[in-house]
Enzyme design. Structure first.
Site, short mmCIF file in Angstrom:
data_model
loop_
_atom_site.label_atom_id
_atom_site.label_comp_id
_atom_site.label_asym_id
_atom_site.label_seq_id
_atom_site.Cartn_x
_atom_site.Cartn_y
_atom_site.Cartn_z
N ALA A 70 -4.74 7.51 -4.24
CA ALA A 70 -3.35 7.11 -4.50
C ALA A 70 -3.40 5.62 -4.86
O ALA A 70 -3.24 4.76 -3.99
CB ALA A 70 -2.49 7.36 -3.28
N THR A 122 0.85 -1.19 0.00
CA THR A 122 0.00 0.00 0.00
C THR A 122 0.89 1.24 0.00
O THR A 122 2.07 1.15 -0.31
CB THR A 122 -0.99 -0.03 1.20
OG1 THR A 122 -1.95 1.01 1.04
CG2 THR A 122 -0.28 0.13 2.54
N ASN A 123 0.33 2.41 0.32
CA ASN A 123 1.14 3.64 0.36
C ASN A 123 0.67 4.52 1.51
O ASN A 123 -0.21 4.13 2.28
CB ASN A 123 1.05 4.36 -0.99
CG ASN A 123 -0.39 4.68 -1.37
OD1 ASN A 123 -1.06 5.42 -0.67
ND2 ASN A 123 -0.88 4.07 -2.45
N ARG A 124 1.25 5.71 1.62
CA ARG A 124 1.04 6.54 2.81
C ARG A 124 -0.26 7.36 2.78
O ARG A 124 -0.53 8.12 3.70
CB ARG A 124 2.20 7.52 2.98
CG ARG A 124 3.48 6.86 3.37
CD ARG A 124 4.62 7.85 3.21
NE ARG A 124 5.89 7.19 3.38
CZ ARG A 124 6.55 7.13 4.52
NH1 ARG A 124 6.07 7.69 5.60
NH2 ARG A 124 7.71 6.51 4.58
N SER A 125 -1.04 7.26 1.73
CA SER A 125 -2.26 8.08 1.64
C SER A 125 -3.23 7.73 2.77
O SER A 125 -3.42 6.56 3.11
CB SER A 125 -2.94 7.84 0.29
OG SER A 125 -4.23 8.37 0.31
#
Ligand code: CTP
Length: 387
Positions: free
Chosen positions: A263, A194-197
């Site tokens: 994102a 996943t990512n930091r959003s």
């Protein structure tokens, strides 16, 4: 948003609900005046003094029974928080209801109900309320100490209803699709990419569009923020990029505008392993990742796309990358931000955006709260929708 609000308060909720509401409304720059009930018994003034109301609201306070017609006419919104049988009785006996009707201002009525109250009982309120009034029903417990508990609309939700009642409604009748948050690409039952959003910007856009009257479908990945219950905000929860793509395609009809703020993961594991992957001593693990569908680019390639807005979160060459994205993905607008600048990265409450469109010079917006940035972006979209 600006506006003058008269809050009619009653009973123990005057102590446990109204003060926080007033503080939050004032933080949002609304001008607030309080009219407490003053009858013999558990009236608002029995719980909170006139001096305390004046201090919290920053405005002299007069009991509802003593208000004249002009006091109602001066307002932009009347908030009955809470509306109770006692408030209705005060209305019935005095002139307040006639003044309120005559003033013709919008009215929001927030019942504080017994925990086991069913949804039919507000009808009782509705029949006795001015025609322009709107009920805000809620299920959040309101603790009254020794007096027990009631249930009421959460303050956060009520604030959105207030914004909606006082908004310019310039997106009324418009249909919008918004994506928000990260996606999560599962590798096995335990691990995912996943990512930091956190989804804050997309959610702020969805709320702002709904408050301004649009019918909004919000397609979101796993969020770290709660969504308010607004009648024209429809949330669709997904997990992976593939699911987000499918949900967008499913809702891709009769839209006036679409804002793709999610994102989306650019890569996903080539296959899902149904059992937890076990490590083997001395062995590394090589993941094979596949590209996910580029939802924004796919929509931009359609001839009949609605006004299409994309985001570009960049750490270098912001302008070049934003303009490239605008052309490559055939958007009408790109909202670009430099994630290295303080207050602009993921998980912040603020953002500083520059707007890029094919036919106008770049427009740099100041660093602001994400809710305000959302309204600036929507101002730009609204301007184009009326062209
Ligand atoms: N987007 C999308 N579907 C994807 C990837 C991105 O809809 N699979 C959208 C995002 O919602 C956002 C914009 O495209 O509006 C971001 O563009 P993108 O090129 O993905 O940004 P980056 O991943 O930051 O680009 P790059 O790989 O060039 O750094």
């Amino acid at each position: 948003m600006a506006g003058r609000i008269l809050i009619i308060a009653d009973g123990p909720a005057a102590l446990s609900y109204a003060p926080e509401l007033i503080t939050r409304l004032r933080q949002k720059k609304y001008t607030v005046q309080v009219a407490p009930t003053a009858y013999d018994g558990p009236s608002a003034l029995a719980f909170v003094s006139e001096l305390a109301w004046a201090t919290i609201s920053g405005h002299p306070c007069k009991a509802i029974e003593k208000l004249d017609a002009e006091a109602f006419r001066q307002q932009d919104l009347i908030l009955l928080a809470p509306v109770s049988p006692q408030v209705l009785e005060v209305f019935r006996r005095g002139k307040a209801l006639a003044y309120l009707q005559e003033a013709g201002k919008p009215v929001l009525a927030v019942p504080a109900r017994l925990p086991d109250a069913v949804d039919e009982d507000p009808v009782l309120f509705q029949t006795q309320m001015p025609s322009r009034s709107r009920l805000c029903l809620g299920e959040t417990p309101l603790e009254l100490g020794a007096m027990g508990a009631l249930k009421i609309t959460p303050t956060e939700t009520l604030l959105h209803f207030v914004d909606a009642a006082l908004s310019k409604n310039d997106l009324q009748g418009k249909s919008a699709l918004i994506t928000a948050g990260p996606t999560a690409e599962d590798l096995d039952p335990v691990r995912y990419l996943t990512n930091r959003s956190t989804g804050k910007m997309g959610v702020a856009l969805a709320i702002a569009a709904a408050v301004r009257g649009a019918e909004v479908h919000l397609i979101h990945g796993p969020l770290q923020t709660t969504l308010p219950e607004l009648p024209n905000l429809h949330a669709i929860s997904v997990r992976s990029a593939a699911q987000m793509h499918q949900a967008v395609v499913d809702h891709w009809h009769h839209l006036d505008f679409a804002i793709l703020a999610a994102a989306v993961a650019d890569f996903t594991p080539d296959h899902y392993v149904p059992q937890k992957i076990k490590k083997i001593d001395g062995q590394s693990l090589i993941l094979h990742l596949l590209r996910t569908p580029d939802i924004l680019a796919e929509l931009g390639s359609r001839e009949d796309h609605p006004y299409l807005v994309g985001f570009a979160a960049e750490s270098d060459d912001v302008e070049i990358n934003a303009i490239n994205k605008l052309r490559k993905k055939r958007c009408d607008l790109i909202c670009a931000n430099d994630i290295r600048k303080p207050g602009c990265g993921f998980a912040t409450d603020t953002n500083q955006i520059t707007l890029y469109s094919p036919d106008e010079a770049p427009m740099q917006l100041p660093l602001k709260d994400k809710a305000e940035v959302a309204h600036d972006i929507l101002n730009h979209i609204a301007k184009h929708l009326v062209k």
